[in-house]
Enzyme design. Structure first.
Site, PDB file in Angstrom:
ATOM      1  CD  GLU A  11      40.660  36.283  42.627  1.00  0.00           C
ATOM      2  OE1 GLU A  11      39.828  35.854  43.426  1.00  0.00           O
ATOM      3  OE2 GLU A  11      41.443  37.215  42.889  1.00  0.00           O
ATOM      4  CD  GLU A  49      40.657  41.201  41.229  1.00  0.00           C
ATOM      5  OE1 GLU A  49      40.748  40.999  42.460  1.00  0.00           O
ATOM      6  OE2 GLU A  49      39.839  40.627  40.502  1.00  0.00           O
TER       7      GLU A  49
HETATM    8  C1  BGP Z   1      39.151  39.030  44.316  1.00  0.00           C
HETATM    9  C2  BGP Z   1      38.030  39.124  43.352  1.00  0.00           C
HETATM   10  C3  BGP Z   1      37.330  40.430  43.282  1.00  0.00           C
HETATM   11  C4  BGP Z   1      37.418  41.260  44.524  1.00  0.00           C
HETATM   12  C5  BGP Z   1      38.694  41.163  45.303  1.00  0.00           C
HETATM   13  C6  BGP Z   1      38.679  41.777  46.686  1.00  0.00           C
HETATM   14  O1  BGP Z   1      39.132  37.755  44.897  1.00  0.00           O
HETATM   15  O2  BGP Z   1      38.392  38.776  42.039  1.00  0.00           O
HETATM   16  O3  BGP Z   1      36.059  40.229  42.769  1.00  0.00           O
HETATM   17  O4  BGP Z   1      36.334  41.737  45.091  1.00  0.00           O
HETATM   18  O5  BGP Z   1      39.117  39.845  45.423  1.00  0.00           O
HETATM   19  O6  BGP Z   1      37.932  40.961  47.554  1.00  0.00           O
HETATM   20  P1  BGP Z   1      36.865  41.547  48.558  1.00  0.00           P
HETATM   21  O7  BGP Z   1      35.854  42.271  47.731  1.00  0.00           O
HETATM   22  O8  BGP Z   1      36.296  40.367  49.260  1.00  0.00           O
HETATM   23  O9  BGP Z   1      37.615  42.450  49.463  1.00  0.00           O
END
Ligand code: BGP
Length: 490
Positions: free
Chosen positions: A185, A389
């Site tokens: 990201e 993701e």
């Molecule tokens: C993305 C990241 C992850 C992750 C996910 C969910 O931005 O690559 O590392 O955690 O988001 O975000 P959060 O954990 O803040 O809900």
């Protein structure tokens, strides 16, 4: 329509070292940037300016709980956890290498054998369990020393350290790891440069603002990362011709809709897609630094330093595939100031989306936005796409029988997979779906355990208490059946 997903489709889940491993100072590892932050949304990292050395130093806040320091103790329990993933039938698993386990300060000449050994064992275990490792080289884990000593990626020397790191891991894990992702990201640099792009303000005139970067610094970091990405592709292919190297961009921002058909909103939404996503995707996938980026430089009166060799590298060594996260869509309206979090751009609430996840996070649910995103990226870059993701974080508590009935999660995934199937029918070459956080881990954004994504519940809480025991949620069996039927039964 064929309901089954293509043969060889990668089914699995994704985590990141800094959110699950814990063991933050074990076996020679030194702190990385997220180790001093309770969640990457924080404006107050545990750093203090030392006027003597003229440098930032780590100073953790004793009032805060840094849950990531212990994580879910994946470092010691990964065998048990991978067995649970195998139980669902995963044929792929994504995690990251914490750079600081291999080169603890980042700038050493020699790697740390204990760190290398840990990932050797981890990748062997994944393979033994029938899972293809999908490995992120940098997931918010830039060694802290590289930020405090050099200001991070705005310093060209980082490219040298990075090349040393990736050469070491490519040689070591050759044949074990086929899919590599470069910078997780990294496109969120425009709003969160410190963790997304590993940058720190080291200008002594702003000693109370470690996170405040100048335009020069941010854009120098940008071109250095483009060069490092190209080096990664070159070195990876030279060392292991069978490996595939992908970029990883937060792509919820691709689904930034104009709030209405006012041409200024349509154009504004497109500009936001560019400057939140395509500004990295374009050079990574096509080798071209776009004109709209050069316009920003011109108007800001800056010209980042990029050698002819680096320019050629960027042009020549583009990625093999595009990997992405997608959580939700957003809107653009010229009347509204945009807000962001780890899910993406917020904008004005979209009146056509009926569902949001429960409070306190309240993320709008937009499965069609995923089909749209996959199509836009496929048409723009003509590369294979890996979803690394997608998921939903919920505040969950076991009932009296110790069970968690997470229908909301099941519906969320089902609705998104239906749209992935549509996108494949549309002609997008999507070759896998890795669910984010298949086991509860520490939230990236807020640094808490309360925001749970897992099919597997982990007994750990925001105050740091809990047995760390694992138990299965209802979604575990459901997802196992999805994989068993190759997506036919959703
Ligand atoms: C993305 C990241 C992850 C992750 C996910 C969910 O931005 O690559 O590392 O955690 O988001 O975000 P959060 O954990 O803040 O809900």
């Amino acid at each position: 329509m064929n309901k089954r997903f293509p043969d060889g489709f990668l089914w699995g889940g994704a985590v990141a070292a800094n959110q699950c491993e814990g063991a933050w100072l074990t076996d020679g590892k030194k702190p990385n940037i997220t180790d001093v932050m309770v969640g990457i949304n924080t404006k107050e990292p545990g750093l203090v300016w030392n006027p003597g050395t003229q440098k930032w130093e780590m100073k953790l806040d004793p009032e805060k709980v840094y849950l990531s320091h212990e994580g879910i103790d994946f470092y010691h329990r990964y065998k048990e956890d991978l067995a649970l993933m195998k139980g669902m039938g995963f044929n792929a698993f994504r995690t990251s290498i914490a750079w600081g386990r291999i080169y603890p300060s980042g700038d050493e000449e020699e790697p740390n054998e204990a760190g290398l050994k840990f990932y050797d064992d981890l990748f062997d275990e994944m393979r033994k369990d029938g899972m293809e490792p999908v490995i992120t080289l940098s997931h918010y884990e830039t060694p802290l020393h590289l930020l405090t000593e050099y200001g991070g990626w705005s310093d060209k020397r980082l490219i040298t350290f990075w090349k040393r790191y990736v050469t070491t891991v490519f040689n070591r894990y050759k044949g074990k790891v086929r899919y590599w992702l470069t910078f997780n990201e990294v496109n969120n640099m425009y709003r969160r440069p410190v963790v997304s792009a590993g940058l720190l303000n080291i200008h002594p005139e702003h000693t109370d603002k470690p996170l405040e970067m100048t335009d020069e610094q941010v854009w120098q970091g940008y071109v250095n990362i483009l060069a490092a990405n190209a080096w990664t592709v070159k070195l990876g292919h030279e060392i292991d011709p069978d490996c595939q190297i992908g970029c990883m961009l937060s792509s919820s921002s691709v689904a930034t809709y104009p709030y209405n058909c006012d041409p200024e909103n349509v154009l504004g939404a497109y500009q936001l897609q560019r400057i939140s996503n395509f500004y990295f995707g374009d050079p990574f996938c096509t080798g071209i630094i776009p004109g709209y980026v050069k316009r920003i430089w011109r108007e800001a009166g800056i010209s980042p330093v990029l050698s002819e060799e680096e320019l050629q590298m960027i042009k020549t060594y583009t990625v093999d595939f595009f990997s992405l996260s997608y959580y939700r869509s957003g809107t653009y309206s010229k009347e509204t100031e945009n807000a962001y979090d780890t899910g993406g751009i917020k904008g004005k609430p979209n009146p056509y989306l009926a569902k949001t996840s429960p409070e306190p996070w309240s993320w709008p649910v937009d499965p069609v936005g995923l089909r749209y995103t996959l199509n836009v990226l496929s048409d723009r870059y003509h590369k294979p796409i890996l979803i690394v993701e997608n998921g939903i974080g919920l505040d969950e508590h076991p009932d009296e029988e110790g069970k968690i009935h997470d229908e909301f999660r099941v519906e969320y995934i089902r609705d998104h997979l239906i749209q992935v199937r549509e996108a494949i029918e549309d002609g997008c070459d999507v070759f896998g779906y890795l669910y984010w956080g298949p086991i509860d881990i520490v939230s990236a954004g807020t640094g808490e355990m309360k925001k749970r994504y897992g099919f597997v519940y982990v007994d750990r809480h925001n105050d740091g208490t809990g047995t760390l025991e694992r138990s299965l949620k209802d979604s575990y069996d459901w997802f196992r059946n999805v994989i068993r039927t190759q997506g036919e039964e959703l």
